[in-house]
Design a protein around this motif. Structure first.
Motif, PDB file in Angstrom:
ATOM      1  N   UNK A   1       0.830  -1.201   0.000  1.00 19.61           N
ATOM      2  CA  UNK A   1       0.000   0.000   0.000  1.00 19.61           C
ATOM      3  C   UNK A   1       0.868   1.256   0.000  1.00 19.61           C
ATOM      4  N   UNK A   2       1.875   1.290   0.868  1.00 25.07           N
ATOM      5  CA  UNK A   2       2.761   2.457   0.906  1.00 25.07           C
ATOM      6  C   UNK A   2       3.505   2.624  -0.426  1.00 25.07           C
ATOM      7  N   UNK A   3       3.997   1.536  -0.982  1.00 23.14           N
ATOM      8  CA  UNK A   3       4.742   1.618  -2.236  1.00 23.14           C
ATOM      9  C   UNK A   3       3.861   2.142  -3.373  1.00 23.14           C
ATOM     10  N   UNK A   4       2.615   1.703  -3.422  1.00 22.12           N
ATOM     11  CA  UNK A   4       1.711   2.171  -4.476  1.00 22.12           C
ATOM     12  C   UNK A   4       1.343   3.639  -4.288  1.00 22.12           C
ATOM     13  N   UNK A   5       1.196   4.080  -3.052  1.00 26.30           N
ATOM     14  CA  UNK A   5       0.929   5.493  -2.803  1.00 26.30           C
ATOM     15  C   UNK A   5       2.113   6.351  -3.233  1.00 26.30           C
TER      16      UNK A   5
ATOM     17  N   UNK B   1       4.177   5.660  -5.541  1.00 27.15           N
ATOM     18  CA  UNK B   1       4.118   5.682  -7.004  1.00 27.15           C
ATOM     19  C   UNK B   1       3.105   6.695  -7.510  1.00 27.15           C
ATOM     20  N   UNK B   2       2.066   6.948  -6.713  1.00 25.77           N
ATOM     21  CA  UNK B   2       1.050   7.948  -7.065  1.00 25.77           C
ATOM     22  C   UNK B   2       1.495   9.369  -6.726  1.00 25.77           C
ATOM     23  N   UNK B   3       2.681   9.511  -6.131  1.00 25.61           N
ATOM     24  CA  UNK B   3       3.175  10.832  -5.771  1.00 25.61           C
ATOM     25  C   UNK B   3       2.790  11.285  -4.381  1.00 25.61           C
ATOM     26  N   UNK B   4       2.409  10.340  -3.518  1.00 22.56           N
ATOM     27  CA  UNK B   4       1.995  10.661  -2.153  1.00 22.56           C
ATOM     28  C   UNK B   4       3.177  10.515  -1.198  1.00 22.56           C
ATOM     29  N   UNK B   5       3.352  11.482  -0.310  1.00 19.50           N
ATOM     30  CA  UNK B   5       4.370  11.422   0.723  1.00 19.50           C
ATOM     31  C   UNK B   5       3.792  10.656   1.914  1.00 19.50           C
ATOM     32  N   UNK B   6       4.202   9.410   2.079  1.00 20.55           N
ATOM     33  CA  UNK B   6       3.620   8.567   3.125  1.00 20.55           C
ATOM     34  C   UNK B   6       4.179   8.884   4.505  1.00 20.55           C
ATOM     35  N   UNK B   7       5.133   9.803   4.599  1.00 21.72           N
ATOM     36  CA  UNK B   7       5.668  10.206   5.902  1.00 21.72           C
ATOM     37  C   UNK B   7       4.898  11.356   6.523  1.00 21.72           C
TER      38      UNK B   7
ATOM     39  N   UNK C   1      -6.150   0.644  -6.733  1.00 23.97           N
ATOM     40  CA  UNK C   1      -4.815   1.241  -6.608  1.00 23.97           C
ATOM     41  C   UNK C   1      -3.740   0.230  -6.972  1.00 23.97           C
ATOM     42  N   UNK C   2      -3.826  -0.969  -6.429  1.00 25.98           N
ATOM     43  CA  UNK C   2      -2.818  -1.990  -6.674  1.00 25.98           C
ATOM     44  C   UNK C   2      -2.757  -2.370  -8.164  1.00 25.98           C
ATOM     45  N   UNK C   3      -3.930  -2.574  -8.772  1.00 27.71           N
ATOM     46  CA  UNK C   3      -3.952  -2.975 -10.179  1.00 27.71           C
ATOM     47  C   UNK C   3      -3.484  -1.837 -11.083  1.00 27.71           C
ATOM     48  N   UNK C   4      -3.866  -0.612 -10.759  1.00 31.18           N
ATOM     49  CA  UNK C   4      -3.426   0.534 -11.553  1.00 31.18           C
ATOM     50  C   UNK C   4      -1.914   0.719 -11.440  1.00 31.18           C
ATOM     51  N   UNK C   5      -1.345   0.339 -10.316  1.00 25.30           N
ATOM     52  CA  UNK C   5       0.108   0.434 -10.132  1.00 25.30           C
ATOM     53  C   UNK C   5       0.859  -0.616 -10.936  1.00 25.30           C
TER      54      UNK C   5
ATOM     55  N   UNK D   1      -2.986  -9.280 -11.211  1.00 25.47           N
ATOM     56  CA  UNK D   1      -4.225  -9.512 -10.465  1.00 25.47           C
ATOM     57  C   UNK D   1      -4.086 -10.672  -9.490  1.00 25.47           C
ATOM     58  N   UNK D   2      -3.316 -11.693  -9.856  1.00 26.75           N
ATOM     59  CA  UNK D   2      -3.125 -12.823  -8.957  1.00 26.75           C
ATOM     60  C   UNK D   2      -2.420 -12.394  -7.670  1.00 26.75           C
ATOM     61  N   UNK D   3      -1.443 -11.500  -7.800  1.00 28.91           N
ATOM     62  CA  UNK D   3      -0.744 -11.016  -6.612  1.00 28.91           C
ATOM     63  C   UNK D   3      -1.655 -10.159  -5.757  1.00 28.91           C
ATOM     64  N   UNK D   4      -2.481  -9.320  -6.396  1.00 29.84           N
ATOM     65  CA  UNK D   4      -3.404  -8.466  -5.647  1.00 29.84           C
ATOM     66  C   UNK D   4      -4.394  -9.317  -4.867  1.00 29.84           C
TER      67      UNK D   4
END
Length: 317
Positions: A205-209, A211-217, A274-278, A282-285
């Motif tokens: 979840x953090x990694x995908x965020x 990738x979306x340009x979100x600062x998870x800190x 979010x996961x699929x768009x990243x 689908x199997x991993x999601x």
């Protein structure tokens, strides 16, 4: 009503279909492509669970800090709820302070139509310059659990500073995205085998965020970010450890944990778009969601999350 650009403020109408887009089987907002969590019936449930959880955490109140002093009824007061979600906080505040004008702002019209007369809801992408409200207009601005849709959180804080009157109060509440297991943050765990699915979900979840340009800190740096604006003073931090599940022995913590559990039960599958768009297969999601749910339903250890709660005043001239 249709809209011409993401920066245009929208009023809620009867035909809301243009405010949604369908991504991997879930309804998402049309205003901010960066915010990838659904805005549907489950999102409304999540919003209510989160709201009720915080009410119990705050001993029956809807807020922390000197809100009553700021909203004293001697004159007209204005409240802005950013990222209002299902609108539960805005409605409760309008009921508690009937002489205050309460405006809830969100990306999608998922709020109820029957509300107190001093409460209104508007649509706006908050990840922009400039928010469509006047300078020094609000006495209280409230924002919670919304940083995952904001790619420039310091800019948002500057806008909040512009919108608040001198002496006005801001309340920020953001859950940390690093899970806690048996009292230890994930990076400090030496054995992750008992919560592997839960931890893998949050890592993804953090990694995908990001990738979306979100600062998870952002959640852990709220006081620092407020201070950096040079707009706010008297910054007060009241972080809390939120249990997730049915293990706390005392009734209050157990109730908080139950609401948190229901919130996360709906959040886990909500991350699928979010996961699929990243670009995840689908199997991993499916595996990530299944394993996270397994650890939530059959926990071997006690999971919790850190909630960052900060309030501050806008400086007087």
């Amino acid at each position: 009503m249709a809209y011409n650009s993401p920066s245009e403020l929208l009023e809620l109408g009867d035909d809301d279909s243009s405010y949604y887009r369908w991504v991997h089987g879930r309804a998402l907002n049309s205003l901010n492509p960066r915010y990838m969590l659904p805005v549907d019936a489950d999102a409304i449930k999540r919003s209510e669970f989160h709201h009720r959880m915080l009410q119990f955490l705050f001993n029956g109140k809807n807020y922390v800090g000197p809100v009553k002093e700021v909203l004293q009824p001697s004159q007209q007061r204005r409240v802005l709820d950013l990222g209002t979600g299902g609108g539960f906080w805005a409605i409760d505040m309008a009921d508690e302070f009937p002489r205050a004008e309460v405006i809830g702002v969100d990306l999608a019209p998922i709020q109820p139509r029957s509300v107190p007369p001093n409460c209104t809801f508007e649509l706006c992408d908050l990840d922009q310059w400039n928010l469509p409200y006047p300078d020094n207009h609000f006495d209280l601005i409230h924002a919670r659990s919304m940083h995952t849709g904001i790619h420039n959180y310091p800019r948002l804080l500057h806008e909040i500073g512009r919108l608040l009157r001198p002496g006005g109060l801001v309340i920020l509440i953001e859950p940390d995205l690093i899970p806690i297991v048996d009292g230890k943050p994930a990076p400090q765990l030496t054995d992750t085998s008992s919560s592997q699915g839960w931890l893998a979900f949050w890592d993804t979840y953090r990694a995908c965020l990001v990738q979306q340009g979100i600062d998870v800190t952002v959640p852990s740096r709220l006081p620092e970010l407020l201070a950096a604006t040079n707009i706010f003073q008297h910054v007060v931090t009241q972080d809390g450890n939120i249990p997730i599940g049915f293990y706390p022995p005392d009734q209050l913590s157990l109730t908080v944990g139950q609401f948190a559990w229901m919130d996360y039960d709906l959040l886990i599958p909500a991350t699928k778009p979010l996961f699929l768009t990243a670009g995840l297969p689908e199997s991993k999601v499916k595996r990530l969601i299944k394993d996270a749910h397994h650890d939530l339903y059959y926990p071997q250890l006690h999971c919790s999350s850190l909630l960052h709660i900060v309030h501050a005043f806008k400086r007087q001239p």
